[in-house]
Scaffold this active site. Structure first.
Site, mmCIF file in Angstrom:
data_model
loop_
_atom_site.group_PDB
_atom_site.id
_atom_site.type_symbol
_atom_site.label_atom_id
_atom_site.label_comp_id
_atom_site.label_asym_id
_atom_site.label_seq_id
_atom_site.Cartn_x
_atom_site.Cartn_y
_atom_site.Cartn_z
ATOM 1 N N ASP A 180 40.251 37.686 37.864
ATOM 2 C CA ASP A 180 40.719 38.073 39.196
ATOM 3 C C ASP A 180 39.543 38.004 40.153
ATOM 4 O OD1 ASP A 180 43.375 38.608 38.432
ATOM 5 O OD2 ASP A 180 42.893 40.668 37.875
ATOM 6 N N ASP A 217 48.662 35.450 40.222
ATOM 7 C CA ASP A 217 49.338 36.696 40.584
ATOM 8 C C ASP A 217 50.110 36.521 41.895
ATOM 9 O OD1 ASP A 217 48.074 37.895 38.386
ATOM 10 O OD2 ASP A 217 46.436 38.691 39.610
#
Length: 164
Positions: free
Chosen positions: A117, A133
């Site tokens: 991320d 995501d």
């Protein structure tokens, strides 16, 4: 007609997955071990994180459960798409976007044991996330919008009375 739709959906899925993996590669190369990099001051910055769980790092340590679950959902969605079980083009493309995000994160989980991320909102307290995501979220919002509109369309449709 269906073949053309399936080819374009495959291209879209491949492009989203490739973009997701490319940005994660850049994040690993340039952000790992370094301070966060402001992108839009006061709004978003790039900050490397490894997510071993799901959203907000919940259920960390359940790597293979996520791998199997994600693979089953993605395969199921692809079967529905490519066997023409999704009648609406809107729903079809929404599912394709969701699948692309699932595949992007699935690849990370299989090869790294975690999801990379790197997009961190700074204007509010929120999880660090990635392109995959975003694809899952946007595809889901789009699919929900379609389903709600379809539901209201059916509810507002006048029923025909049959003469006996």
């Amino acid at each position: 007609m269906h073949l053309k739709k399936h080819i374009w959906a495959s291209v879209m899925i491949a492009l989203i997955v490739a973009f997701d993996l490319f940005t994660k590669l850049l994040a690993k190369k340039y952000l790992l071990g370094n301070a966060a990099v402001p992108f839009i001051k006061g709004v978003v910055q790039f900050n490397y994180a490894e997510n071993k769980g799901m959203a907000f790092s919940m259920f960390s340590g359940a790597r293979w459960v996520f791998v199997v679950l994600t693979a089953v959902v993605c395969i199921g969605a692809l079967v529905l798409m490519f066997k023409n079980k999704i009648a609406s083009l809107w729903a079809y493309w929404s599912v394709g976007v969701i699948v692309s995000g699932g595949l992007g994160n699935l690849i990370d989980r299989v090869f790294y044991g975690y999801v990379v991320d790197f997009i961190e909102p700074t204007f509010m307290n929120f999880a660090i996330f990635n392109i995959a995501d975003s694809a899952v979220t946007l595809g889901t919002v789009s699919l929900m919008a379609y389903l709600l509109l379809d539901l209201f369309k059916k509810e507002n449709k006048p029923t025909e009375e049959k003469d006996g």
